[in-house]
Design a protein around this motif. Structure first.
Motif, PDB file in Angstrom:
ATOM      1  N   LEU A  13      -4.516  14.754 -38.664  1.00 59.12           N
ATOM      2  CA  LEU A  13      -5.144  15.501 -39.760  1.00 59.12           C
ATOM      3  C   LEU A  13      -4.723  16.970 -39.716  1.00 59.12           C
ATOM      4  O   LEU A  13      -5.454  17.851 -40.160  1.00 59.12           O
ATOM      5  CB  LEU A  13      -6.666  15.355 -39.680  1.00 59.12           C
ATOM      6  CG  LEU A  13      -7.163  13.911 -39.765  1.00 59.12           C
ATOM      7  CD1 LEU A  13      -8.669  13.852 -39.614  1.00 59.12           C
ATOM      8  CD2 LEU A  13      -6.747  13.272 -41.082  1.00 59.12           C
ATOM      9  N   ASN A  16      -4.932  19.060 -42.922  1.00 61.16           N
ATOM     10  CA  ASN A  16      -6.295  19.487 -43.247  1.00 61.16           C
ATOM     11  C   ASN A  16      -6.759  20.589 -42.291  1.00 61.16           C
ATOM     12  O   ASN A  16      -7.376  21.574 -42.712  1.00 61.16           O
ATOM     13  CB  ASN A  16      -7.264  18.306 -43.193  1.00 61.16           C
ATOM     14  CG  ASN A  16      -8.656  18.695 -43.658  1.00 61.16           C
ATOM     15  OD1 ASN A  16      -8.905  18.811 -44.849  1.00 61.16           O
ATOM     16  ND2 ASN A  16      -9.548  18.947 -42.718  1.00 61.16           N
ATOM     17  N   GLU A  98     -12.284  17.275 -48.444  1.00 62.49           N
ATOM     18  CA  GLU A  98     -11.195  17.785 -47.608  1.00 62.49           C
ATOM     19  C   GLU A  98     -11.004  19.269 -47.911  1.00 62.49           C
ATOM     20  O   GLU A  98     -11.391  19.752 -48.974  1.00 62.49           O
ATOM     21  CB  GLU A  98      -9.901  17.004 -47.894  1.00 62.49           C
ATOM     22  CG  GLU A  98     -10.052  15.526 -47.532  1.00 62.49           C
ATOM     23  CD  GLU A  98      -8.762  14.717 -47.643  1.00 62.49           C
ATOM     24  OE1 GLU A  98      -7.697  15.320 -47.841  1.00 62.49           O
ATOM     25  OE2 GLU A  98      -8.855  13.481 -47.521  1.00 62.49           O
ATOM     26  N   TYR A 131     -13.169  15.892 -41.063  1.00 60.35           N
ATOM     27  CA  TYR A 131     -12.510  16.841 -41.958  1.00 60.35           C
ATOM     28  C   TYR A 131     -13.194  18.212 -41.914  1.00 60.35           C
ATOM     29  O   TYR A 131     -14.258  18.410 -42.486  1.00 60.35           O
ATOM     30  CB  TYR A 131     -12.484  16.295 -43.400  1.00 60.35           C
ATOM     31  CG  TYR A 131     -11.558  15.108 -43.513  1.00 60.35           C
ATOM     32  CD1 TYR A 131     -10.208  15.275 -43.815  1.00 60.35           C
ATOM     33  CD2 TYR A 131     -12.020  13.822 -43.260  1.00 60.35           C
ATOM     34  CE1 TYR A 131      -9.348  14.189 -43.877  1.00 60.35           C
ATOM     35  CE2 TYR A 131     -11.165  12.724 -43.319  1.00 60.35           C
ATOM     36  CZ  TYR A 131      -9.829  12.915 -43.628  1.00 60.35           C
ATOM     37  OH  TYR A 131      -8.986  11.844 -43.680  1.00 60.35           O
TER      38      TYR A 131
ATOM     39  N   HIS B   2     -11.180   6.096 -45.092  1.00 55.92           N
ATOM     40  CA  HIS B   2     -10.583   7.247 -44.446  1.00 55.92           C
ATOM     41  C   HIS B   2      -9.455   6.769 -43.521  1.00 55.92           C
ATOM     42  O   HIS B   2      -8.476   7.464 -43.342  1.00 55.92           O
ATOM     43  CB  HIS B   2     -11.733   8.061 -43.885  1.00 55.92           C
ATOM     44  CG  HIS B   2     -11.722   8.524 -42.499  1.00 55.92           C
ATOM     45  ND1 HIS B   2     -12.289   7.827 -41.488  1.00 55.92           N
ATOM     46  CD2 HIS B   2     -11.254   9.675 -41.968  1.00 55.92           C
ATOM     47  CE1 HIS B   2     -12.182   8.549 -40.390  1.00 55.92           C
ATOM     48  NE2 HIS B   2     -11.561   9.655 -40.653  1.00 55.92           N
TER      49      HIS B   2
END
Ligand SMILES: Nc1nc2c(ncn2[C@@H]2O[C@H](COP(=O)(O)OP(=O)(O)OP(=O)(O)O)[C@@H](O)[C@H]2O)c(=O)[nH]1
Ligand SMILES: [Mg+2]
Ligand SMILES: [Zn+2]
Ligand SMILES: [Zn+2]
Lengths: 222, 121
Positions: A13, A16, A98, A131, B2
């Motif tokens: 991630l 992000n 996000e 997130y 997700h």
């Protein structure tokens, strides 16, 4: 044919995380306290925020809110009735907010004109914990109707929180809510976390929450 | 839900890194996933099969290494492994575990690729 191992060592991630780090810098530079509210659907995030926004505005503070939902702008309309600037983020099927969505919805807002920015996440106890939205404080809410063992079932979310709110305490008794067990469980998952016990309906317990907000706001003031 | 975006991100990252190895095929993608990462391996595997179709990762295996929570326990003066994520306490002395050192990872560790022989090594 030869096989080869290529080391990548890269956060999945990462994109992000990088955007969130950029947002965090912006928030800090603007001196605005940003909070990310996460819970199951229906825990009372919007009701809790409606009351919080009205109180903050009445006390002369400048507060705004972003609210994430899969569809509809019902929650944004409820929050906007407080008089605060509010924007709805429709995720159209994505079950969490996000950093990129948050960034886009800040366009045109001067963050330096705000004391508080609340982000109501999509009702979901799983992925919002992964997130980062650049927030200073992640608030996990749990209502008295949900069962005291919710924190044990969703440890990742409660472990990633900076503060916890037990909501709807006005109906704790008819729900047979076991307060001691709930407090114990939250503490097992996130030892030492600040816990607020509130009712957005009666206002019970909200003053401790407002005091906490003021304290945290004072900490970010440039 | 997700898991799907996680897998898409894996495919993007791996595909990018393949640019340096023209013609190579991916055999394995190895992840490091902490038990607090909120990821379910079964759904990851399920999404992986679907998302990698028609990509350079098609047919490759996804290998997930699960990492337990590690915390630094001040009273014990050392890092300890936390057995259960339902109770974040030091297994030796019972002190609350607040200083976590591992358990939230969600990363691609490495990939194993097969290069055509005769290619530059
Ligand atoms: N009795 C009581 N009911 C409450 C309280 N707070 C919220 N509710 C009720 O709980 C329901 C859900 O409240 P919302 O504020 O919409 O919950 P939410 O967490 O924002 O829900 P989503 O955005 O859909 O995830 C509504 O019917 C509210 O009236 C409270 O403090 N006491
Ligand atoms: Mg809501
Ligand atoms: Zn999601
Ligand atoms: Zn110890």
């Amino acid at each position: 044919m030869t096989t080869r191992i290529v080391e990548l060592r890269r956060g999945i991630l990462k994109k992000n995380d990088e955007l969130a780090a950029g947002l965090r810098q912006r928030y800090t530079a603007a001196g605005v306290l940003v909070l990310n509210l996460v819970s199951s659907p229906g825990t009372g995030k919007t009701a809790f925020l409606e009351r919080t926004l009205r109180e903050l505005l009445a006390s002369g503070a400048r507060a705004a809110a972003l609210v994430g939902d899969l569809e509809t702008d019902n929650d944004a309309q409820r929050l906007a009735a407080s008089g605060a600037p509010v924007r709805q983020i429709n995720t159209h099927g994505i079950c969490h907010l996000e950093a990129e969505m948050v960034g886009k919805h800040l366009d045109g807002w001067n963050l330096a004109d705000l004391d508080y920015l609340f982000i109501e996440n999509v009702g979901n106890l799983v992925c919002p914990s992964s997130y980062d939205l650049g927030e200073k404080i992640r608030v996990a809410l749990l209502s008295v109707t949900e069962g005291e063992d919710k924190p044990l079932k969703y440890p990742t979310l409660f472990n990633s929180a900076d503060a916890a709110v037990i909501s709807k305490i006005d109906i704790a008794e008819p729900c047979g809510f076991d307060r001691e067990a709930a407090l114990w469980n939250i503490n097992e998952i996130r030892p030492g976390i600040r816990i607020f016990e509130t009712s957005a309906k009666t206002g019970a317990g909200m003053h401790e929450w407002y005091a906490y907000l003021a304290e945290e706001r004072a900490n970010v003031r440039a | 839900m997700h898991e799907l975006s996680i897998v898409s991100s894996i495919v993007d990252t791996v595909t990018e890194s393949l640019a340096a190895y023209p013609g190579a095929r991916v055999k394995e993608v190895r992840l490091r996933v902490g038990v607090l990462a909120a990821v379910v391996e079964d759904s990851l595997q399920f999404c992986y099969g679907i998302v990698t179709e028609d990509t350079p990762l098609a047919g490759s295996a996804l290998v997930v290494k699960t990492l337990p929570v590690m915390a630094h326990c001040a009273p014990c003066g050392r890092d300890v492994e936390i057995a259960s994520i339902q109770s974040l306490r030091c297994p030796r002395c019972g002190a609350p575990a607040t200083d976590l050192r591992q358990g939230r990872e969600l990363e691609i560790d490495c990939i194993e690729i097969v290069e055509k022989s005769g290619g530059i090594a």
